[in-house]
Design a protein around this motif. Structure first.
Motif, PDB file in Angstrom:
ATOM      1  N   GLU A  38       0.820  -1.217   0.000  1.00 51.37           N
ATOM      2  CA  GLU A  38       0.000   0.000   0.000  1.00 51.37           C
ATOM      3  C   GLU A  38       0.859   1.274   0.000  1.00 51.37           C
ATOM      4  O   GLU A  38       0.401   2.335  -0.418  1.00 51.37           O
ATOM      5  CB  GLU A  38      -0.976   0.015   1.184  1.00 51.37           C
ATOM      6  N   THR A  39       2.130   1.166   0.437  1.00 49.48           N
ATOM      7  CA  THR A  39       2.983   2.361   0.495  1.00 49.48           C
ATOM      8  C   THR A  39       3.724   2.549  -0.820  1.00 49.48           C
ATOM      9  O   THR A  39       3.433   3.458  -1.591  1.00 49.48           O
ATOM     10  CB  THR A  39       3.996   2.233   1.644  1.00 49.48           C
ATOM     11  N   VAL A  40       4.696   1.673  -1.073  1.00 42.84           N
ATOM     12  CA  VAL A  40       5.500   1.687  -2.306  1.00 42.84           C
ATOM     13  C   VAL A  40       5.788   0.221  -2.653  1.00 42.84           C
ATOM     14  O   VAL A  40       5.513  -0.668  -1.850  1.00 42.84           O
ATOM     15  CB  VAL A  40       6.831   2.459  -2.106  1.00 42.84           C
ATOM     16  N   ASP A  65      25.231  -0.986   5.076  1.00 37.78           N
ATOM     17  CA  ASP A  65      24.996  -0.528   6.456  1.00 37.78           C
ATOM     18  C   ASP A  65      23.562  -0.028   6.633  1.00 37.78           C
ATOM     19  O   ASP A  65      23.231   0.592   7.637  1.00 37.78           O
ATOM     20  CB  ASP A  65      25.991   0.578   6.843  1.00 37.78           C
ATOM     21  N   ASN A  66      22.709  -0.275   5.635  1.00 40.55           N
ATOM     22  CA  ASN A  66      21.332   0.227   5.704  1.00 40.55           C
ATOM     23  C   ASN A  66      20.361  -0.955   5.780  1.00 40.55           C
ATOM     24  O   ASN A  66      20.097  -1.612   4.777  1.00 40.55           O
ATOM     25  CB  ASN A  66      21.060   1.099   4.470  1.00 40.55           C
ATOM     26  N   PRO A  67      19.819  -1.244   6.975  1.00 33.07           N
ATOM     27  CA  PRO A  67      19.062  -2.483   7.190  1.00 33.07           C
ATOM     28  C   PRO A  67      17.734  -2.572   6.448  1.00 33.07           C
ATOM     29  O   PRO A  67      17.201  -1.572   5.977  1.00 33.07           O
ATOM     30  CB  PRO A  67      18.810  -2.465   8.701  1.00 33.07           C
ATOM     31  N   ALA A  70      11.560  -6.522   7.626  1.00 32.29           N
ATOM     32  CA  ALA A  70      10.978  -7.858   7.438  1.00 32.29           C
ATOM     33  C   ALA A  70       9.454  -7.712   7.384  1.00 32.29           C
ATOM     34  O   ALA A  70       8.847  -7.114   8.275  1.00 32.29           O
ATOM     35  CB  ALA A  70      11.378  -8.761   8.602  1.00 32.29           C
ATOM     36  N   HIS A  71       8.861  -8.251   6.309  1.00 30.19           N
ATOM     37  CA  HIS A  71       7.407  -8.161   6.133  1.00 30.19           C
ATOM     38  C   HIS A  71       6.757  -9.471   6.558  1.00 30.19           C
ATOM     39  O   HIS A  71       7.191 -10.554   6.124  1.00 30.19           O
ATOM     40  CB  HIS A  71       7.070  -7.850   4.677  1.00 30.19           C
ATOM     41  N   VAL A  72       5.717  -9.375   7.387  1.00 25.72           N
ATOM     42  CA  VAL A  72       5.027 -10.568   7.890  1.00 25.72           C
ATOM     43  C   VAL A  72       3.534 -10.442   7.579  1.00 25.72           C
ATOM     44  O   VAL A  72       3.079  -9.370   7.189  1.00 25.72           O
ATOM     45  CB  VAL A  72       5.248 -10.733   9.412  1.00 25.72           C
ATOM     46  N   GLU A 185       6.709   5.842   1.814  1.00 24.24           N
ATOM     47  CA  GLU A 185       7.040   4.640   2.577  1.00 24.24           C
ATOM     48  C   GLU A 185       6.429   4.695   3.982  1.00 24.24           C
ATOM     49  O   GLU A 185       6.057   5.762   4.471  1.00 24.24           O
ATOM     50  CB  GLU A 185       8.558   4.460   2.697  1.00 24.24           C
ATOM     51  N   SER A 186       6.417   3.505   4.620  1.00 19.07           N
ATOM     52  CA  SER A 186       5.745   3.375   5.916  1.00 19.07           C
ATOM     53  C   SER A 186       6.350   4.271   6.989  1.00 19.07           C
ATOM     54  O   SER A 186       7.531   4.626   6.946  1.00 19.07           O
ATOM     55  CB  SER A 186       5.834   1.921   6.379  1.00 19.07           C
ATOM     56  N   THR A 187       5.517   4.595   7.943  1.00 17.47           N
ATOM     57  CA  THR A 187       5.960   5.246   9.186  1.00 17.47           C
ATOM     58  C   THR A 187       6.885   4.260   9.896  1.00 17.47           C
ATOM     59  O   THR A 187       6.586   3.071   9.951  1.00 17.47           O
ATOM     60  CB  THR A 187       4.720   5.468  10.089  1.00 17.47           C
TER      61      THR A 187
HETATM   62  O1  TXA Z   1       6.789   1.252   3.168  1.00 12.83           O
HETATM   63  C1  TXA Z   1       7.869   0.716   3.371  1.00 12.83           C
HETATM   64  O2  TXA Z   1       8.409   0.676   4.496  1.00 12.83           O
HETATM   65  C2  TXA Z   1       8.561   0.056   2.167  1.00 12.83           C
HETATM   66  C3  TXA Z   1       7.689  -1.127   1.735  1.00 12.83           C
HETATM   67  C4  TXA Z   1       8.329  -1.953   0.681  1.00 12.83           C
HETATM   68  O3  TXA Z   1       7.328  -1.890   2.850  1.00 12.83           O
HETATM   69  N1  TXA Z   1       9.889  -0.341   2.502  1.00 12.83           N
HETATM   70  C5  TXA Z   1      10.882   0.555   2.696  1.00 12.83           C
HETATM   71  O4  TXA Z   1      12.114  -0.014   2.981  1.00 12.83           O
HETATM   72  O5  TXA Z   1      10.725   1.758   2.609  1.00 12.83           O
HETATM   73  P1  TXA Z   1      13.491   0.783   2.877  1.00 12.83           P
HETATM   74  O6  TXA Z   1      14.529  -0.273   3.065  1.00 12.83           O
HETATM   75  O7  TXA Z   1      13.545   1.546   1.635  1.00 12.83           O
HETATM   76  O8  TXA Z   1      13.486   1.701   4.124  1.00 12.83           O
HETATM   77  C6  TXA Z   1      13.658   1.126   5.400  1.00 12.83           C
HETATM   78  C7  TXA Z   1      14.161   2.145   6.363  1.00 12.83           C
HETATM   79  C8  TXA Z   1      15.589   2.563   6.117  1.00 12.83           C
HETATM   80  O9  TXA Z   1      15.701   3.964   6.357  1.00 12.83           O
HETATM   81  C9  TXA Z   1      16.364   1.778   7.176  1.00 12.83           C
HETATM   82  O10 TXA Z   1      17.531   2.441   7.573  1.00 12.83           O
HETATM   83  C10 TXA Z   1      15.345   1.683   8.293  1.00 12.83           C
HETATM   84  O11 TXA Z   1      14.128   1.502   7.645  1.00 12.83           O
HETATM   85  N2  TXA Z   1      15.563   0.514   9.165  1.00 12.83           N
HETATM   86  C11 TXA Z   1      15.464  -0.801   8.863  1.00 12.83           C
HETATM   87  N3  TXA Z   1      15.784  -1.570   9.919  1.00 12.83           N
HETATM   88  C12 TXA Z   1      16.084  -0.736  10.931  1.00 12.83           C
HETATM   89  C13 TXA Z   1      16.497  -0.920  12.290  1.00 12.83           C
HETATM   90  N4  TXA Z   1      16.678  -2.125  12.811  1.00 12.83           N
HETATM   91  N5  TXA Z   1      16.728   0.189  13.032  1.00 12.83           N
HETATM   92  C14 TXA Z   1      16.557   1.429  12.500  1.00 12.83           C
HETATM   93  N6  TXA Z   1      16.161   1.659  11.224  1.00 12.83           N
HETATM   94  C15 TXA Z   1      15.937   0.603  10.455  1.00 12.83           C
END
Ligand code: TXA
Ligand code: MG
Length: 352
Positions: A38-40, A65-67, A70-72, A185-187
């Motif tokens: 629903e987000t991206v 370094d950018n985590p 996990a989608h459930v 993207e999600s909150t």
């Molecule tokens: O809406 C969304 O969240 C989308 C859809 C696909 O679900 N996903 C998304 O993922 O935007 P990404 O990887 O583009 O952004 C994830 C953000 C990054 O800024 C990352 O640093 C942060 O989440 N993140 C992930 N795991 C983390 C953690 N353990 N601690 C702090 N920040 C974390």
């Protein structure tokens, strides 16, 4: 690699059992599937498989370094993969906002590969509400690690064409589920500490979170540029992001000065504008003037933003000037993404 592109109608996922099973097999086998939420759009791989996570970083060109999130597809799974330290906060979030466009960060369980969490001891988990995302996660039987399905640094994809632009021939399958309804993207909320902390604003707004959690701290990286060496809690917030190729300059000042400045800029063939529908009363529309929608329609701004930023990349321009929308409700997410796109360059036209 040949990428298979498969269309699934989100209103009738039950008619696409064989497509979903094929996608699930790819995930279980360590491959990558881009899918709508629903987000991206997300770029998914098995979150329990270190090698799949490595493939995700590679396909996106993402710094390791950018985590990943996990989608459930079940609320119980948050507890399966994380320690719930702040039960009160977790229950309040899950009863109001899950499934939905919110990601919760908590202490991870030890079997989650550190490649997924980029070495952190916390894990980000999200239960999307999108029917295709849910059906894919359920069919896979594993949590799906998925960052946004864009090349690192580009605007997140809100339509399948964006995903194809960035990832064709780099992933096994792309599922076309139409346009994403939220668009940003999600909150992200961190609840491992005492006070919940907002790391990234999204459609579950700060106002909504404060309504059910009481105090919520807003991480500095949401509104301000971090200084050299400062590390945000969400590592991704430090990267120049969402950026079109041409530099973006945000205009903020008196209404009159902003409109006068934009009118002058509109005449310059090397400049593009991102404005509100209402501005077109004063500014001659041309192919370089794009609108976020009506000034008050913050949800429409969110839906359109990334697609418009990508559209600018197809123009032969040197600069993009943009309005800064109001930052309440989902407006905070839009303003955060715009500030990142312009590297926090906000200019008052009267001071140029
Ligand atoms: O809406 C969304 O969240 C989308 C859809 C696909 O679900 N996903 C998304 O993922 O935007 P990404 O990887 O583009 O952004 C994830 C953000 C990054 O800024 C990352 O640093 C942060 O989440 N993140 C992930 N795991 C983390 C953690 N353990 N601690 C702090 N920040 C974390
Ligand atoms: Mg991303």
């Amino acid at each position: 690699m040949k990428t298979e592109i498969v269309k699934i109608d989100p209103a009738h996922v039950e008619d696409y059992k064989s497509e979903l099973e094929r996608a699930a097999e790819i995930i279980r086998g360590g491959g990558l599937v881009a899918f709508p939420t629903e987000t991206v759009y997300g770029l998914g791989g098995n979150a329990l498989d270190k090698t799949a996570a490595e493939k995700i970083y590679r396909a996106k060109g993402r710094p390791s370094d950018n985590p990943l999130i996990a989608h459930v597809a079940r609320v119980e799974d948050f507890e399966k993969y994380c320690e719930i330290e702040n039960r009160e906060a977790f229950d309040a979030i899950s009863s109001h906002f899950i499934p939905g466009p919110i990601t919760v960060i908590q202490k991870k369980k030890s079997f989650i590969p550190t490649t997924v969490t980029a070495g952190l001891d916390t894990l980000a988990v999200r239960f999307p509400v999108h029917t295709v995302a849910r059906a894919l996660i359920e069919a896979s039987g594993v949590p799906i690690a998925a960052p946004s399905a864009n090349t690192s640094g580009r605007p997140s994809p809100t339509r399948v064409e964006h995903v194809i632009e960035d990832l064709d021939s780099k992933v096994d399958m792309i599922i076309d589920g139409g346009e994403c309804s939220v668009g940003v993207e999600s909150t992200i909320i961190h609840i491992a500490g005492k006070c919940p902390r907002l790391l990234r604003p999204g459609a579950v707004t700060l106002e909504m979170l404060r309504g059910v959690l009481g105090e919520v701290v807003v991480d500095k990286a949401v509104t301000e540029k971090l200084s050299q060496g400062e590390v945000p809690l969400a590592p991704g917030m430090k990267y120049r992001h969402y950026a079109p190729t041409a530099p973006v300059i945000a205009l903020k000042g008196s209404e009159r000065a902003v409109v006068d400045y934009m009118r002058a800029v509109a005449a310059d063939e090397k400049c593009a504008l991102l404005l509100f529908d209402e501005d077109l009363e004063f500014i001659q529309k041309n192919e370089r003037t794009l609108t976020l929608g009506k000034r008050e329609d913050r949800e429409e701004h969110a839906r359109r933003l990334f697609d418009l930023l990508r559209t600018f990349d197809k123009m032969n321009i040197d600069k993009i000037y943009t309005r800064v929308p109001d930052d309440d409700d989902i407006g905070l997410a839009v303003v955060n993404r715009l500030l990142k796109a312009c590297g926090y360059t906000v200019v008052d036209p009267e001071k140029i």
